[in-house]
Design an enzyme around this catalytic site. Sequence first.
Site, PDB file in Angstrom:
ATOM      1  N   ARG A 134      -2.011  -1.094  -9.945  1.00 22.72           N
ATOM      2  CA  ARG A 134      -0.818  -1.933 -10.117  1.00 22.72           C
ATOM      3  C   ARG A 134      -1.326  -3.365 -10.139  1.00 22.72           C
ATOM      4  NH1 ARG A 134       3.053   1.354  -7.207  1.00 22.72           N
ATOM      5  NH2 ARG A 134       2.197   3.413  -6.422  1.00 22.72           N
TER       6      ARG A 134
ATOM      7  N   ASP B   4       4.037  -4.779  -7.387  1.00 24.37           N
ATOM      8  CA  ASP B   4       3.595  -3.507  -7.085  1.00 24.37           C
ATOM      9  C   ASP B   4       4.135  -2.305  -7.878  1.00 24.37           C
ATOM     10  OD1 ASP B   4       5.736  -4.594  -5.489  1.00 24.37           O
ATOM     11  OD2 ASP B   4       5.823  -2.316  -4.685  1.00 24.37           O
ATOM     12  N   ASN B   5       5.184  -2.529  -8.509  1.00 26.05           N
ATOM     13  CA  ASN B   5       5.755  -1.745  -9.521  1.00 26.05           C
ATOM     14  C   ASN B   5       5.291  -1.741 -11.068  1.00 26.05           C
ATOM     15  OD1 ASN B   5       6.858  -0.445  -7.014  1.00 26.05           O
ATOM     16  ND2 ASN B   5       9.076  -1.385  -7.592  1.00 26.05           N
TER      17      ASN B   5
ATOM     18  N   GLY C  30       0.768  -1.181   0.039  1.00 28.76           N
ATOM     19  CA  GLY C  30      -0.123  -0.040  -0.025  1.00 28.76           C
ATOM     20  C   GLY C  30       0.889   1.341   0.053  1.00 28.76           C
TER      21      GLY C  30
ATOM     22  N   ARG D  57       3.653  13.603  -8.954  1.00 22.41           N
ATOM     23  CA  ARG D  57       3.464  12.870 -10.212  1.00 22.41           C
ATOM     24  C   ARG D  57       2.431  12.710 -10.523  1.00 22.41           C
ATOM     25  NH1 ARG D  57       5.836   6.839  -8.455  1.00 22.41           N
ATOM     26  NH2 ARG D  57       4.016   6.137  -7.856  1.00 22.41           N
TER      27      ARG D  57
ATOM     28  N   GLY E 177       2.704   3.484   1.725  1.00 23.56           N
ATOM     29  CA  GLY E 177       3.145   3.934   2.689  1.00 23.56           C
ATOM     30  C   GLY E 177       3.735   5.357   3.005  1.00 23.56           C
ATOM     31  N   ARG E 178       4.089   6.080   1.918  1.00 17.26           N
ATOM     32  CA  ARG E 178       4.475   7.262   1.845  1.00 17.26           C
ATOM     33  C   ARG E 178       3.978   8.239   0.886  1.00 17.26           C
ATOM     34  NH1 ARG E 178      10.432   7.374  -0.584  1.00 17.26           N
ATOM     35  NH2 ARG E 178      10.299   5.607  -1.679  1.00 17.26           N
TER      36      ARG E 178
END
Length: 490
Positions: free
Chosen positions: A181, A250-251, A88, A174, A90-91
């Site tokens: 994802r 996840d990327n 998830g 961005r 996280g930042r």
Amino acid sequence: MSAIFTFDNSYARELEGLYLPWTGAKAPAPQVLRVNVGLAEELGIDPVELKTAEGAAFLTGSDTPEGAAPLAMAYAGHQFGGFSAQLGDGRALLLGEVIDRNGKRRDIHLKGSGRTPFSRGGDGKAVLGPVLREYLIGEAMHALGVPTTRALAASLTGEMVWREGGKPGAVLARVASSHLRVGTFQFFASRGETDRLRQLADYAIARHFPDLTGSEGRYLQLLTRVCDAQARLIAQWVNLGFVHGVMNTDNVAISGETIDYGPCAFIDAYDPKAVFSSIDRNGRYAYGNQPNIAQWNLARFAESLLDLIDPEDSDAAIAKATEALNQFPQHYQAAWLKGVRAKLGLMKDLPGDLDLANDLLALMAESRADFTQTFRSLSDVVRGSEAAFRDRFLDLAAIDPWLGRYGERTTREDIPTNARTAAMDRANPIYIPRNHKVEEALEAAENGNLAPFDTLLEAITSPFEAREGFEAYAAPAPDDFGPYTTYCGT
Ligand code: AMP
Ligand code: MG
């Protein structure tokens, strides 16, 4: 005064329960360092307003603009082959979505905006170096014609963040076609939350493949489309010498955009085994292994869709998904070969082209020839001057016969030389973000000097056009730069 952003937040509106509403941390002294003016204009956002104090507060997550619905997305993921059921944002926060000048929905997302319920042990922060790296590489990829997320702005928070020493805290704003994802699907599939999974898949279809909306068999088609988009994307990476570095599930974006630039790099010397990331000890994400890993990641995507592909018959679902996945190698190969042909300046599809390309690459590997310069100098060969190209090879007895075959091959197409060389110079960049130049720019930026960042950005945003004064940006690293390692962009 009108609002800076005009949001239309479909994710927040349509996917309740699939994310956590959240807001950013207060930054002590928000300061916008760079705004991507062209992108802001494309989004219908006034770049000047982004640079105001109000803009800085929004771009760091310190304050929430009107109409935003900031949220942390839930996702899971296979990281270096091992599954984490909960990663998830996280930042990071999805601030909201805007509709751009072309009518396309785009996410505005903040990375480094503070802790969220998905932070686990992390501090929720980002630091300036990795933020500017993502800015640079994303813009380079965009200029090179590769689908990618892009930086809208890089800002300082005014806080020092601990990363083996104190570093300036920063936030990257961005823009992406979406932040869906493979790992987003894995999150709900692994919990057996099939209704939410279906909701997510229908959302993804409506957003990225709207022609499939409501159609029978659409979930299998979703898999096929994502496989095709990834095949084309990875082929572009490989044909530019790009190494993503962390191809965790996840990327991997469903949209087919490159996402999450961490320890990424462009190769100098051609080496299929090239690895740059300090954490990729086994070469899982090596340059030449990217097509294999992409297929592995897509197999994880396929697994997460099985309950949707055929809810009644899991064997049938597996058979259909396997068939779709098995197309990947051919599709990748076709996309790659099309790209290589363009690099070689070959217009027709003739037998023997694959061998011609592979034989050149094998000779380049043997000589550790600079990938970018070697291809760029091939247009000089077509113009009748072989020296610059030949100089890159140690074994002239091997490259000369190759040049003979190449010359013979080009005569099988009746194309004026200048048309061919112009096409080649649009396929083979002269300026890429060379690792040593990226490091130089990031180091200077950390010391408060953004001039090297700006000049590098200028070079790589017109990558195909040779310009006076930019010679240093076309050259490989000097010998004393040593082996290059990048560290995860945390
Ligand atoms: P990444 O390596 O950036 O793709 O991130 C992998 C996962 O780790 C994601 O769930 C991120 O949100 C999380 N993560 C990375 N860095 C941090 C950080 N400094 N604080 C909290 N979470 C983080
Ligand atoms: Mg990531």
